[in-house]
Structure formats: C-alpha cells, structure tokens
Design a protein around this motif. Structure first.
Motif, PDB file in Angstrom:
ATOM      1  N   SER A   1      -0.226  -1.130  11.414  1.00 55.44           N
ATOM      2  CA  SER A   1      -0.900  -2.901  11.283  1.00 55.44           C
ATOM      3  C   SER A   1      -2.084  -2.868  11.002  1.00 55.44           C
ATOM      4  O   SER A   1      -2.933  -1.418  11.989  1.00 55.44           O
TER       5      SER A   1
ATOM      6  N   GLU B   1      -6.722  -7.988   7.712  1.00 50.06           N
ATOM      7  CA  GLU B   1      -4.726  -7.775   7.625  1.00 50.06           C
ATOM      8  C   GLU B   1      -4.642  -7.763   6.020  1.00 50.06           C
ATOM      9  O   GLU B   1      -3.836  -7.070   5.816  1.00 50.06           O
ATOM     10  N   ASP B   2      -5.686  -8.815   5.300  1.00 55.02           N
ATOM     11  CA  ASP B   2      -5.722  -8.736   3.841  1.00 55.02           C
ATOM     12  C   ASP B   2      -5.806  -7.222   3.622  1.00 55.02           C
ATOM     13  O   ASP B   2      -5.853  -5.842   2.198  1.00 55.02           O
TER      14      ASP B   2
ATOM     15  N   TYR C   1      -5.637  -3.695   4.457  1.00 58.20           N
ATOM     16  CA  TYR C   1      -4.204  -3.669   5.117  1.00 58.20           C
ATOM     17  C   TYR C   1      -3.155  -3.903   5.018  1.00 58.20           C
ATOM     18  O   TYR C   1      -2.457  -3.063   3.546  1.00 58.20           O
ATOM     19  N   ASP C   2      -2.630  -5.187   4.236  1.00 56.66           N
ATOM     20  CA  ASP C   2      -1.931  -5.309   3.668  1.00 56.66           C
ATOM     21  C   ASP C   2      -1.543  -4.867   1.828  1.00 56.66           C
ATOM     22  O   ASP C   2      -1.166  -4.469   1.842  1.00 56.66           O
TER      23      ASP C   2
ATOM     24  N   VAL D   1      -1.554  -0.660   2.203  1.00 58.26           N
ATOM     25  CA  VAL D   1      -0.139   0.439   2.823  1.00 58.26           C
ATOM     26  C   VAL D   1       1.041   0.747   1.541  1.00 58.26           C
ATOM     27  O   VAL D   1       1.423   1.207   1.788  1.00 58.26           O
ATOM     28  N   ASP D   2       1.309  -0.472   0.513  1.00 62.95           N
ATOM     29  CA  ASP D   2       1.820  -0.316  -0.505  1.00 62.95           C
ATOM     30  C   ASP D   2       1.120   0.494  -1.808  1.00 62.95           C
ATOM     31  O   ASP D   2       2.017   0.636  -2.963  1.00 62.95           O
TER      32      ASP D   2
ATOM     33  N   ASP E   1      -4.823  -8.034  -6.157  1.00 57.72           N
ATOM     34  CA  ASP E   1      -5.423  -7.243  -5.504  1.00 57.72           C
ATOM     35  C   ASP E   1      -7.184  -7.254  -5.561  1.00 57.72           C
ATOM     36  O   ASP E   1      -8.054  -6.428  -4.560  1.00 57.72           O
TER      37      ASP E   1
END
Length: 299
Positions: A163, A202-203, A205-206, A209-210, A288
């Motif tokens: 996270s 947070e953004d 990481y989001d 992560v993919d 993104d």
C-alpha cells in the motif's frame, strides 16, 4: 554511561560554573574560567566521539554513504513463483561481516543472508564455500519471451510493500545525460524536488502497482512524440533538443523502513517507465500520464 546521563551531568557542570562565576563577588582569573570551559568542551568531544565510535553502523546508513557500483556479475535467486536477477555490488568482503543477518536460503553458489536490520530483499549477502562475503542488489525478474511482471510484483515480493502507506517520499531529478550547456541549464532550472503529499503518494502507488514491465533487454514500446509539452520542439533528437531533460525524472522512493527504490525513471514524452539494462514498461494511459505530470510538475 548513557548519552542522556552524560548530557545531564554536563548541564549540571555548566550551571555550577556559571553560578560560581557570578556569586564569588570577584572575578576569577581568565585562565581558570576558560580552563574549566575548555575541560568541559574536551570532555564533551571525547564522550560524544566515544559514543559514536562504539555504535554499530546500520546497514541502510552504510549503503547510503557508499557509492554502490554494480559489477558485471549476475546471480539468479529463486523466490516464490519468480526468479530474481541480482547484480553484485563492488564492496570489500571485510566491510560486510558485521552486517550478516538471518539466513535466507542456500543454493549451489553458497548461502544467502538478509543484511542485518534489513526488512526486505533489495539487498542480499552471499557467502561462498570459502567464507567470502559479497553484496548483491535486486535488478529485475527473469521473464520468458513475451512474458512480463508488474511493478506491483516488485513492490510486494522484493520490498514487502502492499500500500501507499509504506511510501514516505518521492525524490525526482531531471535526466542528466545531456552534458551540453543547454542540458546543464535545464537540469539546474528543474532542480531536485521531494514530494511528500499523501494524495500524491496514493495516486503514484495506484498507478505503478499495475504497470507491466518486460524485464531486461526488452525494447521500448513508447512513442516519444506521443505527448506535447511547453518545451516540445520539432527536432527528432529529443536529447540534444533538451526535451528528454525536461520530460524525464529519475525517481527515488523512500520507504518507511529507510529503504530506497532508486532504479525507476519516468519518461513523460513516451508516457512510460524505464530502467537501465534495457528494462521498459508498457505505455501508461493518458489519464495516468497526466496525473504523474501533475505530481512532478511537467507541463
């Protein structure tokens, strides 16, 4: 003597000297006052030096102060369902002995150990059959032709991150490959920035992560003409025109345990990430890319 006790004693000594100098009603000879003060300073220097001398250096502190050049030596380390590639770090074996932690695994080349105090697999120590230690740093995962992995796999398997709460900061610096006067001027203009906003963490990481990564010796699938910016030109050579310097950020993510992830580079021109050794990711979505540009102030 604990550090706290030492400073308490030093504080009391200092107060007594001041009180004595004020309460005698006559001036003490300068040599007495300065001699006492010098003695305290000398005692302070010796005690503090001794305190630091006998404190074991943490692994993160040691590696942060050391210029860790990687060598041409590679090693494959099997973990979970993946095989990781590690590069040997050029550092003398004798400097590593006090950093041996718990055993990780054994293979035909020797025994792998966690560095003492390390909580992830970015670095591993290997002791060969002759007892010689060497330091290794994670590079990438081995993938079969046409296969891939995600940066989420790297974060989870290597760094134990699941996270954005583990992200403390992101440091971004411009591309430093253009050593012309123009390139250096752009680098100075952009400078190095540190980002700590929680929403940005947070953004970021989001997004990553993919992100799909194709591993070493892959080819970029990005198009450097995909996005236009205020610094865009009609020149095809993005490096000499300065566009790559403007539009690329070398990233260093600092984790809660002190580890840094410092191999990722963001290319805003092609809208993807890359690493040295021919490691490229798939192009990101327009959404993104725009969000990352907002975070890193690329316009």
């Amino acid at each position: 003597m604990r550090k706290e006790e030492f400073f308490e004693i030093l504080g009391e000594l200092d107060d007594k000297i001041v009180v004595h100098a004020k309460s005698t009603g006559k001036k003490e000879p300068h040599w007495k006052i300065w001699g006492a003060m010098a003695a305290c300073v000398c005692f302070t220097v010796i005690a503090v030096a001794s305190f630091h001398m006998f404190q074991p250096d943490g692994f993160h502190a040691m590696i942060a102060d050391y210029t860790a050049h990687t060598t041409v030596h590679y090693a494959a380390v099997h973990m979970e369902e993946k095989t990781a590639v590690y590069h040997e770090v050029s550092i003398d074996s004798s400097k590593l002995e006090k950093y041996m932690g718990e055993e990780y695994q054994q293979d035909k080349d020797g025994t792998w150990y966690y560095p003492a105090g390390a909580e992830n697999l970015k670095y591993l120590l290997r002791q060969n059959g002759e007892g010689i230690l060497s330091l290794w740093v994670f590079s990438d995962f081995i993938v079969e032709e046409g296969a891939s992995y995600t940066y989420g796999d790297v974060l989870d398997t290597i760094y134990g991150v699941d996270s954005a709460e583990d992200f403390i900061s992101i440091t971004a610096a411009p591309l430093d490959s253009n050593n012309t006067d123009i390139g250096k001027a752009i680098q100075e203009q952009i400078g190095i920035s540190v980002y700590t906003d929680r929403k940005d963490m947070e953004d970021f990481y989001d997004i990553i992560v993919d992100v799909v990564c194709y591993g070493a010796d892959s080819e970029s699938k990005g198009d450097h003409n995909r996005f236009s910016y205020s610094f865009s030109t009609d020149q095809q050579d993005k490096l000499t025109s300065g566009e790559s310097t403007y539009g690329t950020r070398f990233l260093k993510i600092t984790l809660a345990d002190g580890t840094t992830i410092d191999s990722w580079k963001y290319d805003a021109l092609a809208g993807c990430f890359f690493e040295y050794g021919g490691i490229f990711t798939e192009p990101l979505s327009d959404e993104d890319v725009h969000r990352l540009n907002d975070i890193f102030d690329i316009k």
